[in-house]
Design a protein around this motif. Structure first.
Motif, PDB file in Angstrom:
ATOM      1  N   SER A 183      13.498  14.172  41.575  1.00  0.00           N
ATOM      2  CA  SER A 183      13.134  13.303  42.696  1.00  0.00           C
ATOM      3  C   SER A 183      12.662  11.936  42.203  1.00  0.00           C
ATOM      4  O   SER A 183      12.943  10.916  42.832  1.00  0.00           O
ATOM      5  N   LEU A 243      20.027   5.202  51.355  1.00  0.00           N
ATOM      6  CA  LEU A 243      19.570   6.146  52.372  1.00  0.00           C
ATOM      7  C   LEU A 243      19.640   7.598  51.888  1.00  0.00           C
ATOM      8  O   LEU A 243      18.685   8.367  52.074  1.00  0.00           O
ATOM      9  N   VAL A 244      20.738   7.968  51.262  1.00  0.00           N
ATOM     10  CA  VAL A 244      20.890   9.350  50.776  1.00  0.00           C
ATOM     11  C   VAL A 244      19.872   9.639  49.678  1.00  0.00           C
ATOM     12  O   VAL A 244      19.175  10.664  49.704  1.00  0.00           O
ATOM     13  N   ALA A 245      19.748   8.730  48.705  1.00  0.00           N
ATOM     14  CA  ALA A 245      18.805   8.946  47.606  1.00  0.00           C
ATOM     15  C   ALA A 245      17.365   8.978  48.117  1.00  0.00           C
ATOM     16  O   ALA A 245      16.552   9.781  47.645  1.00  0.00           O
ATOM     17  N   LEU A 251      15.684  10.020  41.377  1.00  0.00           N
ATOM     18  CA  LEU A 251      16.315   9.550  42.616  1.00  0.00           C
ATOM     19  C   LEU A 251      15.533   8.396  43.241  1.00  0.00           C
ATOM     20  O   LEU A 251      16.107   7.565  43.946  1.00  0.00           O
ATOM     21  N   TRP A 294      17.285   4.971  44.512  1.00  0.00           N
ATOM     22  CA  TRP A 294      17.182   4.274  45.798  1.00  0.00           C
ATOM     23  C   TRP A 294      16.580   2.886  45.642  1.00  0.00           C
ATOM     24  O   TRP A 294      16.958   1.960  46.367  1.00  0.00           O
ATOM     25  N   ILE A 350      24.259   3.006  51.867  1.00  0.00           N
ATOM     26  CA  ILE A 350      24.433   4.459  51.989  1.00  0.00           C
ATOM     27  C   ILE A 350      23.790   5.176  50.806  1.00  0.00           C
ATOM     28  O   ILE A 350      23.094   6.178  50.985  1.00  0.00           O
ATOM     29  N   VAL A 351      24.005   4.654  49.592  1.00  0.00           N
ATOM     30  CA  VAL A 351      23.373   5.253  48.406  1.00  0.00           C
ATOM     31  C   VAL A 351      21.855   5.227  48.567  1.00  0.00           C
ATOM     32  O   VAL A 351      21.165   6.215  48.278  1.00  0.00           O
ATOM     33  N   VAL A 375      16.256   9.953  51.147  1.00  0.00           N
ATOM     34  CA  VAL A 375      15.996  11.210  51.855  1.00  0.00           C
ATOM     35  C   VAL A 375      15.869  12.374  50.867  1.00  0.00           C
ATOM     36  O   VAL A 375      14.926  13.179  50.947  1.00  0.00           O
ATOM     37  N   VAL A 376      16.789  12.457  49.905  1.00  0.00           N
ATOM     38  CA  VAL A 376      16.750  13.565  48.950  1.00  0.00           C
ATOM     39  C   VAL A 376      15.523  13.446  48.047  1.00  0.00           C
ATOM     40  O   VAL A 376      14.858  14.448  47.747  1.00  0.00           O
ATOM     41  N   SER A 377      15.180  12.238  47.641  1.00  0.00           N
ATOM     42  CA  SER A 377      14.003  12.024  46.804  1.00  0.00           C
ATOM     43  C   SER A 377      12.718  12.430  47.526  1.00  0.00           C
ATOM     44  O   SER A 377      11.862  13.116  46.957  1.00  0.00           O
TER      45      SER A 377
END
Length: 106
Positions: A11, A38-40, A14, A18, A35-36, A42-44
């Motif tokens: 995390s 936002l995805v990173a 990540l 982000w 997009i990268v 949320v996952v982080s």
């Protein structure tokens, strides 16, 4: 507990992804980096939340931020987007030492 630490490290990495993508998104005007980001993000955050279920909150947050900061600055220096100096590198090494120290006393 090893799972919590592993997820926390991932995390933290990540977080650097982000942060770097956010800089490249240019105020969210570029779709790919946005997009990268936002995805990173949320996952982080989800990984940090999971890690905090098995680790002390303060330690988990400090380790997460420390990893993200060191990797972000390191990548930026490698890309020549930030200046490299002995003082900056020494401070990053000290930051890593502090993060390791927090893990050692947890």
């Amino acid at each position: 507990m090893l799972v919590h630490w592993s997820v926390l490290v991932a995390s933290g990495l990540l977080e650097a992804v982000w942060a770097l993508a956010l800089a490249r998104a240019k105020g969210f005007t570029r779709l790919g980096p946005t997009i990268v980001f936002l995805v990173a993000l949320v996952v982080s955050m989800a990984g940090l939340a999971f890690a905090m279920t098995g680790l002390p909150t303060g330690t988990a947050y400090a380790v997460w931020v420390g990893i993200g900061a060191v990797v972000t600055v390191g990548v930026s220096m490698l890309r020549r987007e930030e200046d490299v100096s002995v003082a900056r590198v020494l401070l990053l090494v000290l930051l890593v030492g502090c993060v390791v120290g927090l893990k050692a006393v947890s």
